[in-house]
Write an enzyme that holds these catalytic residues in place. Sequence first.
Site, PDB file in Angstrom:
ATOM      1  N   LYS A  85       1.282   8.523  52.816  1.00  8.22           N
ATOM      2  CA  LYS A  85       2.572   8.046  52.348  1.00  8.22           C
ATOM      3  C   LYS A  85       3.496   7.885  53.557  1.00  8.22           C
ATOM      4  O   LYS A  85       3.682   8.829  54.344  1.00  8.22           O
ATOM      5  CB  LYS A  85       3.148   9.063  51.347  1.00  8.22           C
ATOM      6  CG  LYS A  85       4.047   8.467  50.300  1.00  8.22           C
ATOM      7  CD  LYS A  85       4.328   9.504  49.205  1.00  8.22           C
ATOM      8  CE  LYS A  85       5.330   8.993  48.198  1.00  8.22           C
ATOM      9  NZ  LYS A  85       5.773  10.046  47.280  1.00  8.22           N
TER      10      LYS A  85
HETATM   11  O1  G3P Z   1       7.664  10.823  44.692  1.00  8.86           O
HETATM   12  C1  G3P Z   1       8.781  10.047  44.830  1.00  8.86           C
HETATM   13  C2  G3P Z   1       9.696   9.943  43.628  1.00  8.86           C
HETATM   14  O2  G3P Z   1       8.945   9.845  42.453  1.00  8.86           O
HETATM   15  C3  G3P Z   1      10.819  10.923  43.604  1.00  8.86           C
HETATM   16  O3  G3P Z   1      11.518  10.957  42.382  1.00  8.86           O
HETATM   17  O4  G3P Z   1      13.151  12.027  40.852  1.00  8.86           O
HETATM   18  O5  G3P Z   1      13.129  12.665  43.295  1.00  8.86           O
HETATM   19  O6  G3P Z   1      13.976  10.446  42.591  1.00  8.86           O
HETATM   20  P1  G3P Z   1      13.024  11.568  42.272  1.00  8.86           P
END
Ligand code: G3P
Length: 219
Positions: A85
């Site tokens: 990633k």
């Molecule tokens: O893995 C990346 C993403 O899904 C993060 O989500 O909820 O932290 O914006 P969030």
Amino acid sequence: MGMKFFVDTAVTSDIAELYDYGLVDGVTTNPTLVAKSGRDFKGVIGEICQIVEGPVSAEVAALDHDGMLAEAQVLAAIADNVVIKLPLTLDGLKTCRILRARGVKTNVTLCFSANQALLAAKAGASYISPFLGRLDDLKIDGMALIRDIRTIYDNYGFETEVLAASIRSPNHVKEAALAGADVATIPPGVIKSLAKHVLTDKGLAQFAKDWADTGQSIL
Ligand code: G3P
């Protein structure tokens, strides 16, 4: 084919539970999720790769190209299903291009615009991760971004898979599916909640009561 579900977590017990339900095609992690899990990063990625055969995204921490490439080599050596990633920066895209040439799969993350997604596809990313929830937080239509990326990739036959990320609700999952996302990465609690409906619970309670009234047993 079909829409894939990745679990967005570094908590191995949650991954194992959902895997047993057949609801896990892969896993995504990020530095925040690793910090929340309290686990050693490389150790937890290795453990996840033993639970799940599908792609497991592990994010580099370096911000410069040389650092990213060195970290990618270490992470890719953990297991065959590790996906590197990388952040959507110029250094991340440069690293993506090189890893592509080496046959290493990549997930370009922190994507907030269609042009960023176009650059990731041109760099040969395996996955692009547009962050829906974080756009919605700013009152920007995150789903419109998924639709735009889908159109642009289809216009040119880019093979980069659209991975809807930062999903916070069952509605996000539905909308991502309607927009043609290849993958949704979803927190464990949201995956479980997809099976819930108040009328399912109500109907089941009635069936259970009526069945008991018959006094019968299937076994
Ligand atoms: O893995 C990346 C993403 O899904 C993060 O989500 O909820 O932290 O914006 P969030």
